[in-house]
Scaffold this active site. Structure first.
Site, PDB file in Angstrom:
ATOM      1  N   ARG A 303      10.267  -9.769   3.276  1.00 39.47           N
ATOM      2  CA  ARG A 303      11.048  -8.536   3.140  1.00 39.47           C
ATOM      3  C   ARG A 303      12.486  -8.769   2.694  1.00 39.47           C
ATOM      4  O   ARG A 303      13.120  -7.848   2.190  1.00 39.47           O
ATOM      5  CB  ARG A 303      11.097  -7.791   4.477  1.00 39.47           C
ATOM      6  CG  ARG A 303       9.769  -7.628   5.197  1.00 39.47           C
ATOM      7  CD  ARG A 303       8.828  -6.705   4.494  1.00 39.47           C
ATOM      8  NE  ARG A 303       7.710  -6.330   5.349  1.00 39.47           N
ATOM      9  CZ  ARG A 303       6.546  -5.911   4.907  1.00 39.47           C
ATOM     10  NH1 ARG A 303       6.328  -5.807   3.595  1.00 39.47           N
ATOM     11  NH2 ARG A 303       5.578  -5.593   5.751  1.00 39.47           N
ATOM     12  N   HIS A 395      -2.309 -11.267  15.227  1.00 37.22           N
ATOM     13  CA  HIS A 395      -2.442  -9.939  15.808  1.00 37.22           C
ATOM     14  C   HIS A 395      -3.508 -10.049  16.897  1.00 37.22           C
ATOM     15  O   HIS A 395      -4.691 -10.106  16.588  1.00 37.22           O
ATOM     16  CB  HIS A 395      -2.889  -8.944  14.763  1.00 37.22           C
ATOM     17  CG  HIS A 395      -2.010  -8.887  13.551  1.00 37.22           C
ATOM     18  ND1 HIS A 395      -2.099  -9.800  12.514  1.00 37.22           N
ATOM     19  CD2 HIS A 395      -1.028  -8.023  13.220  1.00 37.22           C
ATOM     20  CE1 HIS A 395      -1.212  -9.481  11.575  1.00 37.22           C
ATOM     21  NE2 HIS A 395      -0.538  -8.414  11.967  1.00 37.22           N
ATOM     22  N   HIS A 407      -4.203  -0.405   8.524  1.00 38.54           N
ATOM     23  CA  HIS A 407      -3.268   0.578   7.995  1.00 38.54           C
ATOM     24  C   HIS A 407      -4.009   1.840   7.545  1.00 38.54           C
ATOM     25  O   HIS A 407      -3.434   2.928   7.498  1.00 38.54           O
ATOM     26  CB  HIS A 407      -2.493   0.000   6.799  1.00 38.54           C
ATOM     27  CG  HIS A 407      -1.542  -1.097   7.163  1.00 38.54           C
ATOM     28  ND1 HIS A 407      -1.933  -2.401   7.279  1.00 38.54           N
ATOM     29  CD2 HIS A 407      -0.217  -1.058   7.426  1.00 38.54           C
ATOM     30  CE1 HIS A 407      -0.888  -3.142   7.601  1.00 38.54           C
ATOM     31  NE2 HIS A 407       0.166  -2.355   7.691  1.00 38.54           N
ATOM     32  N   ASP A 479       1.193  -3.294  17.457  1.00 39.95           N
ATOM     33  CA  ASP A 479       1.366  -3.182  16.019  1.00 39.95           C
ATOM     34  C   ASP A 479       1.878  -1.757  15.750  1.00 39.95           C
ATOM     35  O   ASP A 479       1.922  -0.909  16.647  1.00 39.95           O
ATOM     36  CB  ASP A 479       0.032  -3.453  15.311  1.00 39.95           C
ATOM     37  CG  ASP A 479       0.212  -3.981  13.897  1.00 39.95           C
ATOM     38  OD1 ASP A 479       1.314  -3.825  13.335  1.00 39.95           O
ATOM     39  OD2 ASP A 479      -0.752  -4.546  13.353  1.00 39.95           O
TER      40      ASP A 479
END
Length: 582
Positions: A303, A395, A407, A479
């Site tokens: 990022r 995760h 997602h 998450d």
């Protein structure tokens, strides 16, 4: 094992500074007595026992080595080490300068300072102007073997391990009083050398430099309103690249515990640093500093702005399969994050990529072998921690055997606990045993364990398996709750309540200010109704505060980041391992 001669002390200390930083972060909580400012007189090295030395239960007088070990334990209770006039937790910086003058070398981290005095074989760690860590490389101490420590001190309160490209060490931690720890650092025992001798010792005292320094953790929690406590249990996303009214409200009104940033928030290095500095300034009047978090995994999940060179994917790192390389990758990732002012990274990925059709993990995993994933993931985690960055293993309990992107939809994994223990849980268990601080729980349904609740809302998975069976006592975070795996099947507020009831400490709401508000409102209502006990909330907040204290988080601003230097480090690392591979 390194040469411990006096002439080699300086390079020895330089090589161990990453360890110094990691270990200080690893036990940073509260405490410290500031009443006494004058250091005690120097303590002489133990001499051989005389006829007045007390005998043991068999009438035998202790050896000089045995007496030295016992004296070291005794002195540590007072915050002292042999041949040093200073007291951990009490001595002021000015007292050190008056007696020993200027140090040979100084090293700074985001929250501490370390100063080396070569002539005295000591490194002093400071929190503010208080000595809180005295590390002694005294030659006399370096004659002490492992068995003498255990004979005198008994079973340590904790045993830790540390390994990087220079060291492979065991650390015996003794809680000698309510605020002070004595740590014995030695080479890790081997078949060839089962009884190694001491490398150095550390007498570390919990000292605070925050406004609440005279209060213990329970006092802080008792002073907090329920709104403050719930705020600490939220990490929220923001919109845009500038401070706006919603971001201010999250800080000043909701008092959230932290924020997560994405590429839309991070345009370039100058803007990123300015934004984080403005957020820190806005937070300065709050009781606790903010988690400033980002997904900086390396590979395709990166990022940070500014044209930073990309690391290989974890899949490629898995093919290289070199522990030192993974550690160095984690270290440089940590330096990148430090450079911008972040303090929490949602990495490393510890999912075992056992399903080739996996659309979300794929090359983010180190591979399909749990031993390789464990080894490389732990080294990346330790590299991040060495730079005082909080690492998050994810995760849980394993997203590698899914064929659906959470997602977009709720993945289902048809495995029972026995099957998970043979594959998915292996890296998580090993990382927890090696000092993981934060675990992110996935939005995946495992009907063999809990037919109704995904992992992120399952008491079976979070409390029974993660907390009890894997013995994890750190911070549990979900998450992102704005994923469709949640929002297509649950109301986000109700999902957040279920997650806290199941054992989560932090709810991650990465997008949409209104969804953050809905989660906060739902949690408050659940406490008011008695659906969630305030004790459960306080327990989570306690873990959160301990984590923030452990890493010495603060509102210190960053001036700039040296992208060129970071890229040079990345290029050198990649060139080094390309050469080795060829």
């Amino acid at each position: 094992m390194r040469n411990r001669s006096t002439s080699r002390l300086k390079p020895l200390i330089f090589l161990t500074f990453p360890l110094v930083i990691f270990l200080v972060a690893g036990i940073y909580f509260f405490g410290g007595d500031r009443d006494e400012k004058q250091p005690a007189k120097a303590v002489p090295v133990t001499t051989p026992p005389t006829k007045n030395t007390p005998s043991d239960s068999n009438g035998n007088q202790p050896s000089s080595l045995d007496a030295l070990v016992r004296d070291t334990f005794s002195l540590s209770k007072e915050g002292k080490v042999v041949n040093s006039p200073f007291i951990s937790g009490k001595t002021q910086k000015i007292d050190v300068t008056d007696q020993w003058g200027k140090p040979n070398q100084s090293t700074k981290t985001s929250n501490s300072r370390y100063e080396e005095y070569t002539e005295h074989h000591v490194v002093l760690g400071y929190l503010g102007d208080i000595v809180n860590d005295i590390r002694s490389y005294d030659a006399e101490l370096q004659t002490i073997p492992l068995n003498e420590i255990k004979k005198a001190g008994g079973k340590p309160n904790q045993i830790r391990y540390y390994q990087d490209q220079f060291n492979n060490q065991i650390i015996l931690v003794y809680h000698v009083n309510s605020t002070t720890y004595l740590k014995w650092i030695l080479p890790k025992p081997t078949e060839k050398e089962p009884n190694p001798k001491v490398d150095h010792i550390s007498v570390y005292t919990q000292v605070e430099n925050q406004a609440d320094q005279q209060k213990n953790i329970d006092d802080i929690i008792s002073d907090m309103s329920i709104d403050e406590k719930i705020g600490q249990m939220i990490i929220a996303g923001i919109s845009g690249a500038k401070m706006d009214i919603q971001t201010k409200n999250l800080i000043t009104n909701d008092k959230v515990g932290g924020m997560i940033f994405y590429q839309e928030n991070l345009v370039n290095p100058e803007q990123t640093i300015q934004l984080l500095n403005e957020i820190k300034t806005e937070n300065v009047h709050n009781r606790l500093p903010l988690f400033l978090s980002v997904d900086q995994e390396g590979g395709r999940i990166s990022r940070l702005p500014g044209g930073l060179y990309k690391f290989p994917t974890n899949k490629e790192i898995g093919v290289i399969n070199n522990s030192q390389f993974s550690y160095k990758v984690g270290t440089i990732l940590g330096k990148e994050l430090n450079g911008f002012g972040f303090n929490l990274d949602f990495a490393p990925v510890l999912d075992v990529n056992s399903n080739p059709k996996n659309p979300i993990i794929g090359d983010r995993s180190f591979g399909n072998n749990p031993d390789v994933v464990s080894k490389l993931g732990i080294q990346t985690m330790k590299g991040l921690q060495s730079q005082n960055i909080i690492a998050t293993i994810k995760h849980f309990p394993g997203h590698g055997d899914t064929s659906v992107d959470s997602h977009l939809e709720l993945p289902i994994v048809y495995k029972n606990l026995t099957e998970l223990k043979k594959l998915e849980l292996i890296p998580f268990k090993r990382a927890i045993d090696n000092g993981a601080d934060v675990v992110m729980v996935a939005h995946i349904l495992l009907p063999e364990l809990d037919a109704h609740n995904p992992a992120s809302m399952s008491n079976v998975i979070i409390t029974d398996i993660l907390r009890k069976q894997l013995d994890f006592s750190g911070v549990v975070i979900t998450d992102d709750m704005t994923m469709k795996a949640v929002t297509d099947h649950y109301k986000i507020g109700e999902a957040a309540v279920d997650s806290i009831k199941a054992g989560s400490d932090i709810i991650l709401v990465a997008h949409d200010y209104n969804k953050v508000a809905e989660v906060i409102t739902s949690l408050k209502a659940a406490v008011q109704k008695g659906e969630i006990s305030e004790q459960m909330i306080s327990d989570s907040v306690r873990r959160i505060i301990m984590l923030k204290r452990k890493y010495g988080m603060n509102n210190t601003k960053i001036d700039d980041v040296n992208i060129e230097e970071l890229n040079h480090s990345i290029k050198n690392l990649l060139d080094e391992y390309k050469t080795e591979q060829n």
